[in-house]
Design a protein around this motif. Structure first.
Motif: not given
Length: 104
Positions: A80-86
């Motif tokens: 799943e996404s490792k976006d910094w916001r997440r």
């Protein structure tokens, strides 16, 4: 001992959540068994912790560990996404759980 039990409850909750996804991808009795055991153990550990800890604190920390753990395991296992916001939101959840311990 109650805090250790609460941490184990949260980790078992995260295991149960990850197993829901696994069960959706491939229905088999092993996944179902892990799901039942994960959530069952989570409730047993939570009940033990709540004999000592306040209900509101115990529940908030249990759900925090479970949701943050589920999100982190989703990143590690299912890509799943490792976006910094997440990641920042996961840190906020864990920080709030620690904050409840510090003020309680």
């Amino acid at each position: 001992m109650a805090w250790l039990s609460l941490i184990l409850a949260g980790l078992c909750e995260a295991l149960g959540v990850v197993t829901i996804n696994k069960l959706n991808n491939s229905r088999n009795w092993q996944s179902l068994l892990v799901l039942i055991l994960g959530f069952g153990a989570s409730f047993v550990f939570l009940a033990y912790a709540m004999k000592t800890l306040p209900m509101g604190t115990a529940y908030a920390i249990w759900t925090g560990i479970g949701s943050a753990g589920g999100a982190l395991l989703g990143i590690m296992i299912y890509g799943e996404s490792k976006d910094w916001r997440r990641i920042a939101c996961i840190a906020v959840i864990l920080g709030a759980a620690v904050g409840l311990k510090l003020v309680g």
